[in-house]
Design a protein around this motif. Structure first.
Motif, PDB file in Angstrom:
ATOM      1  N   ARG A 143       0.752 -17.293  -4.897  1.00 49.66           N
ATOM      2  CA  ARG A 143       0.604 -18.741  -4.739  1.00 49.66           C
ATOM      3  C   ARG A 143      -0.850 -19.182  -4.900  1.00 49.66           C
ATOM      4  O   ARG A 143      -1.126 -20.266  -5.427  1.00 49.66           O
ATOM      5  N   PHE A 144      -1.778 -18.345  -4.461  1.00 51.69           N
ATOM      6  CA  PHE A 144      -3.196 -18.677  -4.598  1.00 51.69           C
ATOM      7  C   PHE A 144      -3.555 -18.928  -6.061  1.00 51.69           C
ATOM      8  O   PHE A 144      -4.201 -19.925  -6.404  1.00 51.69           O
ATOM      9  N   TRP A 145      -3.123 -18.024  -6.944  1.00 51.06           N
ATOM     10  CA  TRP A 145      -3.475 -18.175  -8.353  1.00 51.06           C
ATOM     11  C   TRP A 145      -2.594 -19.194  -9.059  1.00 51.06           C
ATOM     12  O   TRP A 145      -3.066 -19.929  -9.942  1.00 51.06           O
ATOM     13  N   LEU A 146      -1.330 -19.282  -8.691  1.00 46.80           N
ATOM     14  CA  LEU A 146      -0.457 -20.298  -9.288  1.00 46.80           C
ATOM     15  C   LEU A 146      -0.925 -21.697  -8.928  1.00 46.80           C
ATOM     16  O   LEU A 146      -0.879 -22.613  -9.757  1.00 46.80           O
ATOM     17  N   ASP A 147      -1.379 -21.884  -7.700  1.00 44.03           N
ATOM     18  CA  ASP A 147      -1.892 -23.192  -7.301  1.00 44.03           C
ATOM     19  C   ASP A 147      -3.156 -23.564  -8.085  1.00 44.03           C
ATOM     20  O   ASP A 147      -3.453 -24.752  -8.262  1.00 44.03           O
ATOM     21  N   ARG A 148      -3.889 -22.581  -8.539  1.00 48.15           N
ATOM     22  CA  ARG A 148      -5.073 -22.856  -9.357  1.00 48.15           C
ATOM     23  C   ARG A 148      -4.690 -23.234 -10.784  1.00 48.15           C
ATOM     24  O   ARG A 148      -5.517 -23.760 -11.535  1.00 48.15           O
ATOM     25  N   GLY A 149      -3.461 -22.892 -11.188  1.00 42.10           N
ATOM     26  CA  GLY A 149      -3.007 -23.277 -12.516  1.00 42.10           C
ATOM     27  C   GLY A 149      -2.720 -22.148 -13.474  1.00 42.10           C
ATOM     28  O   GLY A 149      -2.478 -22.399 -14.654  1.00 42.10           O
ATOM     29  N   VAL A 150      -2.734 -20.877 -13.008  1.00 44.18           N
ATOM     30  CA  VAL A 150      -2.407 -19.802 -13.945  1.00 44.18           C
ATOM     31  C   VAL A 150      -0.951 -19.916 -14.374  1.00 44.18           C
ATOM     32  O   VAL A 150      -0.107 -20.470 -13.664  1.00 44.18           O
ATOM     33  N   ASP A 151      -0.672 -19.370 -15.530  1.00 42.47           N
ATOM     34  CA  ASP A 151       0.641 -19.516 -16.145  1.00 42.47           C
ATOM     35  C   ASP A 151       1.551 -18.323 -15.915  1.00 42.47           C
ATOM     36  O   ASP A 151       2.708 -18.342 -16.346  1.00 42.47           O
ATOM     37  N   GLY A 152       1.051 -17.301 -15.244  1.00 37.00           N
ATOM     38  CA  GLY A 152       1.894 -16.158 -14.964  1.00 37.00           C
ATOM     39  C   GLY A 152       1.084 -14.916 -14.660  1.00 37.00           C
ATOM     40  O   GLY A 152      -0.144 -14.963 -14.501  1.00 37.00           O
ATOM     41  N   PHE A 153       1.799 -13.793 -14.620  1.00 38.70           N
ATOM     42  CA  PHE A 153       1.199 -12.528 -14.197  1.00 38.70           C
ATOM     43  C   PHE A 153       1.683 -11.392 -15.084  1.00 38.70           C
ATOM     44  O   PHE A 153       2.818 -11.389 -15.574  1.00 38.70           O
ATOM     45  N   ARG A 154       0.820 -10.405 -15.251  1.00 36.85           N
ATOM     46  CA  ARG A 154       1.217  -9.089 -15.706  1.00 36.85           C
ATOM     47  C   ARG A 154       1.208  -8.217 -14.459  1.00 36.85           C
ATOM     48  O   ARG A 154       0.213  -8.166 -13.739  1.00 36.85           O
ATOM     49  N   ILE A 155       2.320  -7.570 -14.156  1.00 33.31           N
ATOM     50  CA  ILE A 155       2.442  -6.807 -12.917  1.00 33.31           C
ATOM     51  C   ILE A 155       2.165  -5.334 -13.193  1.00 33.31           C
ATOM     52  O   ILE A 155       2.911  -4.671 -13.922  1.00 33.31           O
ATOM     53  N   ASP A 156       1.086  -4.842 -12.622  1.00 33.86           N
ATOM     54  CA  ASP A 156       0.671  -3.464 -12.790  1.00 33.86           C
ATOM     55  C   ASP A 156       1.654  -2.530 -12.088  1.00 33.86           C
ATOM     56  O   ASP A 156       2.115  -2.817 -10.980  1.00 33.86           O
ATOM     57  N   VAL A 157       1.975  -1.413 -12.738  1.00 38.76           N
ATOM     58  CA  VAL A 157       2.876  -0.398 -12.172  1.00 38.76           C
ATOM     59  C   VAL A 157       4.099  -1.074 -11.540  1.00 38.76           C
ATOM     60  O   VAL A 157       4.435  -0.852 -10.377  1.00 38.76           O
ATOM     61  N   ALA A 158       4.772  -1.899 -12.320  1.00 42.15           N
ATOM     62  CA  ALA A 158       5.861  -2.720 -11.785  1.00 42.15           C
ATOM     63  C   ALA A 158       7.076  -1.895 -11.373  1.00 42.15           C
ATOM     64  O   ALA A 158       7.994  -2.433 -10.744  1.00 42.15           O
ATOM     65  N   HIS A 159       7.085  -0.619 -11.687  1.00 44.44           N
ATOM     66  CA  HIS A 159       8.200   0.252 -11.295  1.00 44.44           C
ATOM     67  C   HIS A 159       7.811   1.148 -10.125  1.00 44.44           C
ATOM     68  O   HIS A 159       8.529   2.104  -9.808  1.00 44.44           O
ATOM     69  N   GLY A 160       6.713   0.830  -9.419  1.00 47.79           N
ATOM     70  CA  GLY A 160       6.177   1.781  -8.458  1.00 47.79           C
ATOM     71  C   GLY A 160       6.143   1.365  -7.005  1.00 47.79           C
ATOM     72  O   GLY A 160       5.711   2.156  -6.167  1.00 47.79           O
ATOM     73  N   MET A 161       6.563   0.144  -6.647  1.00 50.48           N
ATOM     74  CA  MET A 161       6.316  -0.337  -5.282  1.00 50.48           C
ATOM     75  C   MET A 161       7.271   0.221  -4.239  1.00 50.48           C
ATOM     76  O   MET A 161       7.021   0.080  -3.046  1.00 50.48           O
ATOM     77  N   ALA A 162       8.353   0.841  -4.654  1.00 50.75           N
ATOM     78  CA  ALA A 162       9.330   1.384  -3.694  1.00 50.75           C
ATOM     79  C   ALA A 162       9.283   2.895  -3.711  1.00 50.75           C
ATOM     80  O   ALA A 162       9.234   3.516  -4.778  1.00 50.75           O
ATOM     81  N   LYS A 163       9.328   3.486  -2.527  1.00 50.49           N
ATOM     82  CA  LYS A 163       9.337   4.944  -2.409  1.00 50.49           C
ATOM     83  C   LYS A 163      10.609   5.352  -1.672  1.00 50.49           C
ATOM     84  O   LYS A 163      11.078   4.637  -0.775  1.00 50.49           O
ATOM     85  N   PRO A 164      11.189   6.503  -2.010  1.00 50.08           N
ATOM     86  CA  PRO A 164      12.442   6.909  -1.362  1.00 50.08           C
ATOM     87  C   PRO A 164      12.225   7.233   0.115  1.00 50.08           C
ATOM     88  O   PRO A 164      11.165   7.736   0.504  1.00 50.08           O
ATOM     89  N   GLU A 165      13.232   6.922   0.912  1.00 51.63           N
ATOM     90  CA  GLU A 165      13.140   7.168   2.343  1.00 51.63           C
ATOM     91  C   GLU A 165      12.879   8.649   2.607  1.00 51.63           C
ATOM     92  O   GLU A 165      13.502   9.535   2.016  1.00 51.63           O
ATOM     93  N   GLY A 166      11.945   8.918   3.499  1.00 54.77           N
ATOM     94  CA  GLY A 166      11.610  10.291   3.846  1.00 54.77           C
ATOM     95  C   GLY A 166      10.625  10.956   2.911  1.00 54.77           C
ATOM     96  O   GLY A 166      10.156  12.064   3.185  1.00 54.77           O
ATOM     97  N   LEU A 167      10.307  10.312   1.797  1.00 53.65           N
ATOM     98  CA  LEU A 167       9.346  10.835   0.820  1.00 53.65           C
ATOM     99  C   LEU A 167       9.609  12.306   0.496  1.00 53.65           C
ATOM    100  O   LEU A 167       8.755  13.177   0.687  1.00 53.65           O
TER     101      LEU A 167
END
Length: 547
Positions: free
Chosen positions: A218-242
């Motif tokens: 929201r901070f950047w969208l409120d400034r007027g950016v048009d979107g995002f490239r999401i780094d490592v977009a397949h990496g934010m979830a880890k399996p339970e118990g690792l």
């Protein structure tokens, strides 16, 4: 602003929905789905243009080169991280996601860049780095102080070790950058870092972590950016118990190793993307593209469901050899991955993590010839396209001396993997000696080679046969010709060693890798990567025709 504070008060010179954002203005497409066929230009900020003379690219440098980007004809920018960072991974170790690294400028400079880009009809997207923070981030420093079992540590993945006295890492996961993915702290616990030790992974099962990501958006969208490239977009979830993962060769890169690699592509990541999309949907006309290193078509498609990402990079074209079957297979699979989704395909040939395609295709005159043909292939395909800064100049990789290497992969691999510096050399703009107009000083953060005077934008400007002229012509046609209408393609019969397809609007693209000239198909030649005199297309060349 401290990363642990709440959302800031509005501080933008240009609110979303203002005159630059909402009016027809100079934008090619003003509908909410403008990104579906947009040409994005990746600015690797350290290497694009230096505005303050310190040898490192910055926001002022981007502003100064906006006329080049407007003349090139791109629709949008993707600016790599410019946030406060100790630069252990050149900005992808973010210490504060809601401010600007002083070496790159300040928020006022960013606002000026945003306003000037919009006035030229160029949208601006920025990197979002959700998987990890810097170890200098206020949250991680608080976690170190607070100790085991604390709410501060719950934001990250701290675990007790295995073996006698917990002296062994909690599991066998390797770091992408080499070595183990765990580092032990003074009180004996270990923290997970899938990348460098300076990049501790966040735990997205902690509600505060997800809420903070939304605040950053929201901070950047409120400034007027048009979107995002999401780094490592397949990496934010880890399996339970690792749990331990299947042993596999550590390539030092983000290649998809399949379901046995527990570091990436766990199903819980889609919950994060649904929250990301919910924020974007409150800002009409904004979008996100994910860096999703998932090779399975069906798995990739899951990131493009109606309530998740608008785009996802498909890296098959980037990783394909210069071989007609490999290139056709890359196109077929990329289109198949999006066929059952609301998303178009998203094509890329080079980026800041992989060897440039001029070098991948053989380097020198051969690599340049093939790169010219690949550009016409990429830009003829339906969907969105991403260019990497310097693609339009035909930049190659540069092999650097050991002492110049800065990528953390070099150190983490024990000097066995040279890392990604070769594809990150600063862009040459003008002149006959380093730094070729990139900076007011000769010395740059990565050294530039001698002999690049013919590669500069200024040298190519007036040459109708240059790579720059080819890209400008291609983007102008893509922008204005009705031949590019429609989102599909039909494969056409082609000579052995060639591939050919037709777009619904009538565009025909023929790519020749046969080793010999082939006859041109019927139709009016719109653009070719090499001379088509005599009615033939040379080897390692491509042509656009309107049938």
């Amino acid at each position: 602003m401290s990363p642990v504070e709440g959302p800031p008060a509005p501080h933008h010179s240009q609110a979303r929905g203002g005159p630059l954002q909402g009016a027809a203005g100079p934008f090619r497409r003003t509908d909410a789905d403008w990104w579906r066929d947009a040409v994005f230009y990746q600015v690797y900020i350290r290497s694009f243009a230096d505005g303050n003379g310190d040898g490192v690219g910055d926001l002022a440098g981007i502003r100064a080169r906006l006329p080049h980007l407007a003349a090139l004809g791109v629709d949008a920018l993707w600016v790599t991280p410019f946030y406060p960072s100790p630069m252990a991974d050149h900005g992808y170790d973010v210490a504060d996601p809601r401010d600007v690294e002083p070496a790159f400028g300040d928020l006022a400079e960013f606002d000026a860049l945003l306003g000037e880009a919009h006035a030229l009809g160029i949208r601006v997207t920025v990197d979002l780095v959700p998987n990890h923070t810097s170890d200098r981030h206020a949250w991680f420093q608080a976690a170190l102080t607070a100790g085991p079992g604390s709410p501060e540590r719950a934001r990250y993945l701290f675990r007790d070790g295995r073996g006698p006295d917990g002296a062994e890492p909690p599991n066998n996961w390797p770091s992408v950058f080499g070595g183990p993915a765990w580092t032990r702290v003074a009180d004996g616990q270990w923290y997970l870092h899938v990348f460098a030790p300076e990049q501790p992974d966040l735990d997205f099962t902690d509600p505060e972590v997800l809420a903070d990501l939304e605040t950053t958006m929201r901070f950047w969208l409120d400034r007027g950016v048009d979107g995002f490239r999401i780094d490592v977009a397949h990496g934010m979830a880890k399996p339970e118990g690792l749990p331990d993962m299947e042993p596999m060769e550590d390539t030092g890169l983000l290649d998809d190793h399949g379901p046995g690699d527990h570091r990436f592509d766990n199903d819980g990541v889609h919950d994060v993307h649904r929250r990301v999309r919910a924020v974007l949907d409150r800002y009409p006309g904004t979008m996100a593209v994910g860096e999703v290193w998932v090779s399975d078509d069906d798995r990739l498609a899951q990131y493009l469901r109606p309530d998740e990402l608008q785009l996802a990079f498909n890296f098959k074209l980037l990783t394909a050899d210069w071989d007609v079957d490999a290139l056709r297979d890359a196109v077929v699979h990329s289109l198949a991955a999006v066929a059952g989704t609301p998303a178009p395909a998203c094509w890329v040939l080079s980026n800041h993590d992989r060897p440039r395609h001029v070098s991948r295709y053989g380097g020198g005159a051969q690599g340049t010839r093939r790169a010219r043909a690949a550009a016409l292939l990429q830009l003829a395909l339906p969907g969105a396209a991403y260019l990497y800064n310097g693609d339009e100049l035909g930049m190659p990789d540069v092999e650097l001396p050991d002492e110049a290497l800065q990528d953390p992969i070099w150190e983490r691999s024990g000097h066995t993997e040279r890392g990604r510096d070769a594809c990150r050399i600063p862009v040459p703009w003008s002149g006959t000696a380093p730094s070729y107009g990139f900076s007011s000083r000769a010395e740059t953060w990565l050294p530039m080679p001698e002999g690049w005077e013919s590669l500069t934008a200024a040298a190519q400007e007036g040459d109708p046969g240059s790579v720059l002229s080819l890209y400008r012509a291609a983007l102008a046609l893509r922008r204005t010709s009705p031949a590019f209408a429609g989102e599909g393609l039909d494969w056409l019969p082609a000579p052995d060693g060639c591939l050919a397809f037709r777009r619904p609007g009538g565009l025909v693209c023929l790519l020749n890798l046969s080793g010999a000239p082939v006859p041109l198909p019927e139709g009016r030649v719109l653009l070719a990567s090499a001379d088509t005199a005599g009615g033939v297309l040379l080897d390692d060349a491509a042509v656009w025709l309107h049938a």
